[in-house]
Scaffold this motif. Structure first.
Motif, PDB file in Angstrom:
ATOM      1  N   UNK A   1      -1.339  14.327   3.475  1.00 22.35           N
ATOM      2  CA  UNK A   1      -0.163  14.311   2.748  1.00 22.35           C
ATOM      3  C   UNK A   1      -0.031  12.740   2.017  1.00 22.35           C
ATOM      4  N   UNK A   2      -0.719  11.866   3.036  1.00 25.59           N
ATOM      5  CA  UNK A   2      -0.401  10.392   2.625  1.00 25.59           C
ATOM      6  C   UNK A   2      -1.336  10.131   1.271  1.00 25.59           C
ATOM      7  N   UNK A   3      -2.674  10.829   1.548  1.00 22.86           N
ATOM      8  CA  UNK A   3      -3.522  10.617   0.257  1.00 22.86           C
ATOM      9  C   UNK A   3      -3.059  11.324  -1.010  1.00 22.86           C
ATOM     10  N   UNK A   4      -2.310  12.224  -0.915  1.00 22.45           N
ATOM     11  CA  UNK A   4      -1.645  12.852  -2.022  1.00 22.45           C
ATOM     12  C   UNK A   4      -1.037  12.030  -2.868  1.00 22.45           C
TER      13      UNK A   4
ATOM     14  N   UNK B   1      -2.115   9.904  -6.060  1.00 22.57           N
ATOM     15  CA  UNK B   1      -2.275  10.701  -7.303  1.00 22.57           C
ATOM     16  C   UNK B   1      -0.943  10.105  -8.339  1.00 22.57           C
ATOM     17  N   UNK B   2      -1.182   9.814  -9.270  1.00 20.72           N
ATOM     18  CA  UNK B   2       0.037   9.443 -10.127  1.00 20.72           C
ATOM     19  C   UNK B   2       0.885  10.822 -10.396  1.00 20.72           C
ATOM     20  N   UNK B   3       0.215  12.122 -10.624  1.00 21.45           N
ATOM     21  CA  UNK B   3       0.880  13.211 -11.240  1.00 21.45           C
ATOM     22  C   UNK B   3       1.810  13.544  -9.970  1.00 21.45           C
ATOM     23  N   UNK B   4       1.584  13.049  -8.505  1.00 22.24           N
ATOM     24  CA  UNK B   4       2.809  13.261  -7.749  1.00 22.24           C
ATOM     25  C   UNK B   4       4.006  12.537  -7.550  1.00 22.24           C
ATOM     26  N   UNK B   5       3.996  11.515  -8.560  1.00 23.47           N
ATOM     27  CA  UNK B   5       5.233  10.572  -8.593  1.00 23.47           C
ATOM     28  C   UNK B   5       6.571  11.151  -9.370  1.00 23.47           C
ATOM     29  N   UNK B   6       6.256  12.260 -10.011  1.00 23.34           N
ATOM     30  CA  UNK B   6       7.281  12.361 -11.195  1.00 23.34           C
ATOM     31  C   UNK B   6       7.687  14.093 -10.993  1.00 23.34           C
TER      32      UNK B   6
ATOM     33  N   UNK C   1       5.488  17.991   4.199  1.00 22.30           N
ATOM     34  CA  UNK C   1       5.453  16.903   3.360  1.00 22.30           C
ATOM     35  C   UNK C   1       4.437  17.374   2.271  1.00 22.30           C
ATOM     36  N   UNK C   2       3.302  17.874   2.580  1.00 21.23           N
ATOM     37  CA  UNK C   2       2.474  18.414   1.620  1.00 21.23           C
ATOM     38  C   UNK C   2       3.055  19.485   0.675  1.00 21.23           C
ATOM     39  N   UNK C   3       3.942  20.333   1.323  1.00 19.89           N
ATOM     40  CA  UNK C   3       4.265  21.488   0.247  1.00 19.89           C
ATOM     41  C   UNK C   3       5.431  20.763  -0.537  1.00 19.89           C
ATOM     42  N   UNK C   4       6.420  20.149   0.056  1.00 21.66           N
ATOM     43  CA  UNK C   4       7.394  19.310  -0.800  1.00 21.66           C
ATOM     44  C   UNK C   4       6.820  18.428  -1.909  1.00 21.66           C
TER      45      UNK C   4
ATOM     46  N   UNK D   1       0.974  -1.170   0.105  1.00 18.65           N
ATOM     47  CA  UNK D   1       0.157  -0.176  -0.065  1.00 18.65           C
ATOM     48  C   UNK D   1       0.818   1.193  -0.084  1.00 18.65           C
ATOM     49  N   UNK D   2       0.492   2.333  -1.022  1.00 18.76           N
ATOM     50  CA  UNK D   2       1.165   3.360  -0.903  1.00 18.76           C
ATOM     51  C   UNK D   2       1.154   4.066   0.434  1.00 18.76           C
ATOM     52  N   UNK D   3      -0.122   3.974   1.183  1.00 14.54           N
ATOM     53  CA  UNK D   3      -0.553   4.707   2.430  1.00 14.54           C
ATOM     54  C   UNK D   3       0.480   4.332   3.259  1.00 14.54           C
ATOM     55  N   UNK D   4       0.770   2.981   3.367  1.00 14.32           N
ATOM     56  CA  UNK D   4       1.718   2.409   4.121  1.00 14.32           C
ATOM     57  C   UNK D   4       3.023   2.844   4.133  1.00 14.32           C
TER      58      UNK D   4
END
Length: 395
Positions: A382-385, A388-393, A297-300, A228-231
């Motif tokens: 922050x965990x839910x962000x 989203x696939x757009x947050x990975x790149x 973490x959210x801002x970063x 899980x990404x959340x974990x």
């Protein structure tokens, strides 16, 4: 129940960052250790400068001194070194910082003094000057006021009038401030200082585990694992929060160890922080580590590079400044509802502690759980962000 994924990610991030010399230097050494030592040195320097200025002989340039010989004798009796002003005007000499204060005797001084009228003198100084300059101005004004009062009393006595008649009301001062509360006034920077250290302690890891990994392109293969990404993000966030707490505790320990070296006696103040008070400070500040780690973490997360995130997160340090600056200049009576506002509540509680007051169990509980609740909301965001696939790149 804590999952194995959470444990693995948490231990991995903590271990890797403990091995990183930049993390140790920026969060632990520079913030937690160097910060309190820097404040100690700064306070000692300011105290020594002020004390030296107060004890040294007052050098007072005087214009038209020949017109006030009695005043001259009084100045000399008070240990004042009378100087002659050069070719510059008094205004220019003050602007050029040649002297802290200049006295000018008015041309009509002698005639007015002889006739028993108020004799005018002029004090030139820079009202915007800081530090020890104001000490010279206060000393000069005090000496002249003292001379004026003594001459006025003599004039009344010569006319058969008691000088006490000039005091229609006698003020009896009852200062309720204790040496502890005066110490708190001197140490009003402490809440802001500790909060900034807490934010600084978690900043590097918050950036590195988000924008840093995106820039290194290491997040995508990590999320390809069947977990899980959340974990994964929860483990990273927990490591960030842990570093903030470690930095906070270390800074409080260093501050406690440096208290005996503060020039308290020289300033006529006291600051006593027992073990129970330190525990209370740590208790009310720990939930703020969740807020700091989560919001950083959210801002970063929205940044595409480490440097970009560092810029945005660096501006976040301005937020704790607002309530701290307000409380430095305004006297606010603590209300229970205020303890539900993160950062403001920590400032209020710590100020009460260093003043020697008891914050009260209700205020502490509202501060802890109110801040923790707000922090958990931010942590959830922050965990839910990262779903989203757009947050990975990075691009």
């Amino acid at each position: 129940m804590i999952s194995n994924v959470f444990k693995v990610v948490f231990l991995k991030e903590v271990t890797e960052n403990l091995r990183d010399k930049r993390t140790i230097m920026s969060s632990l050494v520079m913030s937690a250790v160097f910060g309190p030592l820097f404040m100690l040195g700064l306070i000692h320097m300011m105290t020594n400068i002020s004390k030296g200025k107060a004890e040294e002989q007052l050098e007072l340039p005087v214009i038209n001194m020949e017109g006030a010989q009695n005043l001259e004798k009084h100045l000399l009796s008070q240990g004042v070194k009378i100087l002659t002003l050069g070719e510059k005007s008094p205004e220019q000499s003050i602007l050029d910082k040649d002297h802290d204060v200049i006295l000018e005797i008015d041309e009509s001084y002698a005639d007015s003094f002889t006739q028993g009228q108020p004799a005018k003198v002029k004090l030139y100084f820079d009202g915007s000057a800081k530090g020890s300059t104001n000490i010279s101005v206060r000393k000069a004004r005090s000496i002249i006021n003292g001379y004026s009062s003594s001459i006025g009393a003599i004039r009344l006595q010569l006319r058969g009038v008691s000088p006490s008649i000039m005091k229609a009301v006698s003020i009896e001062n009852h200062d309720q401030a204790s040496v502890q509360s005066k110490g708190a006034q001197f140490m009003n920077f402490l809440p802001y200082f500790l909060i900034i250290i807490l934010f600084s302690g978690s900043m590097y890891l918050a950036i590195d585990t988000t924008a840093g990994e995106k820039e290194r392109k290491s997040l995508e293969p990590l999320f390809l694992n069947p977990v899980s990404r959340k974990e994964i993000l929860a483990g990273k966030l927990a490591a960030t929060i842990t570093f903030g707490v470690i930095t906070l505790i270390l800074s409080i320990i260093v501050f406690k160890l440096t208290i005996p070296f503060y020039p308290m006696k020289a300033m006529g103040i006291s600051l006593e922080l027992g073990f129970s008070k330190l525990i209370t400070m740590v208790l009310v500040l720990m939930p703020l580590a969740v807020v700091a780690g989560a919001i950083q973490t959210i801002i970063a997360s929205f940044s595409k590079s480490f440097k970009e995130a560092q810029t945005y997160v660096g501006l976040l340090i301005l937020i704790p400044m607002v309530p701290s600056m307000v409380l430095m200049f305004l006297s606010i009576k603590e209300k229970l509802w205020m303890m539900a506002i993160p950062i403001l509540n920590q400032n209020l509680i710590i100020n009460q502690i260093i003043r020697g007051e008891e914050p009260g169990l209700a205020a502490i509980l509202v501060t802890v759980f109110g801040t923790l609740f707000f922090g958990l909301i931010l942590a959830s965001i922050a965990v839910r962000l990262y779903n989203k696939e757009s947050m990975l790149f990075a691009d």
